[in-house]
Each structure stands twice: as C-alpha cells, then as structure tokens.
Write a protein that holds these residues in place. Structure first.
Motif, mmCIF file in Angstrom:
data_model
loop_
_atom_site.group_PDB
_atom_site.id
_atom_site.type_symbol
_atom_site.label_atom_id
_atom_site.label_comp_id
_atom_site.label_asym_id
_atom_site.label_seq_id
_atom_site.Cartn_x
_atom_site.Cartn_y
_atom_site.Cartn_z
ATOM 1 N N PHE A 180 -0.785 -6.754 3.827
ATOM 2 C CA PHE A 180 -2.168 -6.760 4.319
ATOM 3 C C PHE A 180 -2.736 -5.345 4.416
ATOM 4 C CE2 PHE A 180 -1.182 -11.073 6.081
ATOM 5 C CZ PHE A 180 -2.186 -11.742 5.416
ATOM 6 N N ASP A 181 -1.895 -4.401 4.778
ATOM 7 C CA ASP A 181 -2.323 -3.007 4.859
ATOM 8 C C ASP A 181 -2.795 -2.511 3.495
ATOM 9 O OD1 ASP A 181 -2.699 -0.404 5.834
ATOM 10 O OD2 ASP A 181 -0.642 0.165 5.348
ATOM 11 N N LEU A 182 -1.993 -2.753 2.468
ATOM 12 C CA LEU A 182 -2.363 -2.325 1.113
ATOM 13 C C LEU A 182 -3.604 -3.053 0.618
ATOM 14 C CD1 LEU A 182 1.149 -2.124 -0.581
ATOM 15 C CD2 LEU A 182 -0.251 -0.230 0.244
ATOM 16 N N LEU A 183 -3.719 -4.336 0.963
ATOM 17 C CA LEU A 183 -4.890 -5.118 0.553
ATOM 18 C C LEU A 183 -6.167 -4.539 1.157
ATOM 19 C CD1 LEU A 183 -6.078 -7.638 -0.846
ATOM 20 C CD2 LEU A 183 -5.638 -8.887 1.271
ATOM 21 N N LEU A 184 -6.139 -4.219 2.442
ATOM 22 C CA LEU A 184 -7.318 -3.659 3.113
ATOM 23 C C LEU A 184 -7.648 -2.260 2.596
ATOM 24 C CD1 LEU A 184 -6.651 -4.853 6.777
ATOM 25 C CD2 LEU A 184 -8.342 -5.750 5.172
ATOM 26 N N ILE A 185 -6.627 -1.462 2.327
ATOM 27 C CA ILE A 185 -6.859 -0.124 1.774
ATOM 28 C C ILE A 185 -7.476 -0.239 0.384
ATOM 29 C CG2 ILE A 185 -5.713 1.969 0.916
ATOM 30 C CD1 ILE A 185 -3.695 1.626 3.223
ATOM 31 N N ARG A 186 -6.986 -1.200 -0.396
ATOM 32 C CA ARG A 186 -7.545 -1.424 -1.731
ATOM 33 C C ARG A 186 -9.014 -1.847 -1.649
ATOM 34 N NH1 ARG A 186 -7.719 0.184 -6.757
ATOM 35 N NH2 ARG A 186 -8.155 -1.479 -8.251
ATOM 36 N N LEU A 187 -9.335 -2.731 -0.703
ATOM 37 C CA LEU A 187 -10.729 -3.146 -0.512
ATOM 38 C C LEU A 187 -11.606 -1.971 -0.111
ATOM 39 C CD1 LEU A 187 -10.261 -6.567 1.350
ATOM 40 C CD2 LEU A 187 -11.146 -6.212 -0.970
ATOM 41 N N LYS A 188 -11.068 -1.117 0.735
ATOM 42 C CA LYS A 188 -11.807 0.082 1.157
ATOM 43 C C LYS A 188 -12.127 0.975 -0.038
ATOM 44 C CE LYS A 188 -10.754 4.504 3.116
ATOM 45 N NZ LYS A 188 -9.709 5.330 3.681
ATOM 46 N N HIS A 189 -11.145 1.168 -0.920
ATOM 47 C CA HIS A 189 -11.362 2.011 -2.090
ATOM 48 C C HIS A 189 -12.346 1.379 -3.068
ATOM 49 C CE1 HIS A 189 -7.253 4.207 -1.479
ATOM 50 N NE2 HIS A 189 -8.136 4.459 -0.543
ATOM 51 N N LEU A 190 -12.309 0.051 -3.177
ATOM 52 C CA LEU A 190 -13.258 -0.634 -4.058
ATOM 53 C C LEU A 190 -14.684 -0.535 -3.518
ATOM 54 C CD1 LEU A 190 -11.265 -3.857 -5.025
ATOM 55 C CD2 LEU A 190 -11.849 -1.951 -6.527
ATOM 56 N N LEU A 191 -14.819 -0.623 -2.191
ATOM 57 C CA LEU A 191 -16.151 -0.595 -1.582
ATOM 58 C C LEU A 191 -16.731 0.811 -1.517
ATOM 59 C CD1 LEU A 191 -15.649 -3.097 1.372
ATOM 60 C CD2 LEU A 191 -17.040 -3.457 -0.671
ATOM 61 N N PHE A 192 -15.897 1.781 -1.176
ATOM 62 C CA PHE A 192 -16.407 3.139 -0.934
ATOM 63 C C PHE A 192 -15.974 4.155 -1.979
ATOM 64 C CE2 PHE A 192 -15.950 1.079 3.239
ATOM 65 C CZ PHE A 192 -17.281 1.082 3.627
#
Length: 200
Positions: A180-192
């Motif tokens: 879940f940590d990697l998933l959220l970090i990946r979403l952060k990088h995709l968004l920002f």
C-alpha cells in the motif's frame, strides 16, 4: 632512488600549498567526472550483489514488520481495545518511518535524492514528523481493511464464522504495508510528477 632536488625552497612549498588549496576547495562543480566502473573498485560490500531498489524495499518491509512484532504482537495482550492498539501502532509506524526508515533509505542511496522515489514525505525537519504519522495511519487503515476483506472472503467460502483464518503476523503485515505504501507513493508521483517528489 633519490628524489630530484628542488632548486628553490619557495618553489617546493608553493607546489604543496597549491595542492592543499585545490583539495580544500574541491566540490561537485570543479571535480573531475569519475566513471561508475572506477567507483565500484573502491566500494566494499557483500559478495551477493543486490539491486538498490531491492535493498530499499527490504528496509521498508523490515521496519514495518518490526513495528508489527513489537506493537501489534507485543502490546496485544496489554491493550484490550483494538482501536487503542491501532492508534499506538499507527503512531509507532509514523515515528519509525520518520526517524529510522527514511534515514536508512537516504543512507543507502548512491546519489543524493535517489531514495526520494520510495519516500512519501520527502520534506525534512519538524514538519515531516506529524506528516509521517498521519500517512502511517492511512496505510495502516488500508492494511486493516485488506485483512478484514481477506478474512471475510475465507469465512464466506469455508463457512467457519467463529474463526479468524488469517491472523496478523510481521512478515505478511510488512508485505501488505509495503504494498500500500508503494501504491500511494506511485499515485503521488502520477498526480504531481517530479514536483510532488520534491515538495511533499
């Protein structure tokens, strides 16, 4: 073999003082480029070579599992209420992430900022402390929901409603938390994008 004599003492000291001055003023802007192959000659390490990203993920998994071992398992018998246990575990995960995990990742990075790709809160200083605790609560909540979904699915299939098929233990907890940590970090990088990696 005798050293060649220097004609003047002043020239001898001038040569050495210039070398010391050049060494003292050396930084990234005026230093010569050194190839990765050359640097590898002077690095010591284990015979078993491991990719950098594997090391970083192992560190993150290990610390999450350690928190599960010491807090979810260790305090499970002392804190009767599940909510209290989750609150204490969430705070512990945030504190460990801020003080230990992120610093260990930065210690392992080969170039400055390389580990930021695997860190959610990349800001430094006092602001990172509460942010990491809040973030830990989000990831812990997702892990808790995943355990409930898995157990509900197993109970529905087997019909054994009076049991908890999948209990919490450090290895699997660490893997779920890491995922879940990697998933959220990946979403952060995709968004920002890169801006998000530097600022948040």
């Amino acid at each position: 073999m005798q050293k060649p004599e220097v004609t003047k003492e002043s020239e001898y000291y001038k040569l050495h003082t210039e070398a010391v001055k050049a060494l003292a003023e050396a930084d990234e802007s005026n230093s010569p480029e050194v190839s990765e192959e050359e640097l590898r000659k002077y690095r010591s390490g284990p015979k078993l070579k491991m990719a950098d990203w594997v090391k970083l993920l192992l560190v993150k998994w290990w610390f999450a599992g350690a928190v599960c071992f010491f807090f979810l398992w260790g305090l499970g018998g002392y804190l009767a209420d599940l909510l209290d246990t989750l609150v204490v575990t969430g705070i512990a995960l945030g504190v460990v992430t801020d003080i230990l995990t992120n610093n260990a990742l930065r210690f392992l990075e080969r170039t400055k900022g390389a580990a930021d790709e695997y860190i959610m809160v990349t800001v430094r200083g006092y602001a990172s402390f509460p942010l990491n605790i809040l973030y830990a609560f989000v990831v812990l909540f997702l892990v808790y929901c995943l355990y409930n979904i898995i157990n509900l699915a197993i109970v529905t299939i087997t019909g054994a409603a009076d049991t908890v098929p999948l209990g919490v233990e450090p290895i699997l907890f660490g893997l779920f938390y890491l995922g879940f940590d990697l998933l959220l970090i990946r979403l952060k990088h995709l968004l920002f994008g890169k801006t998000g990696k530097k600022k948040a």
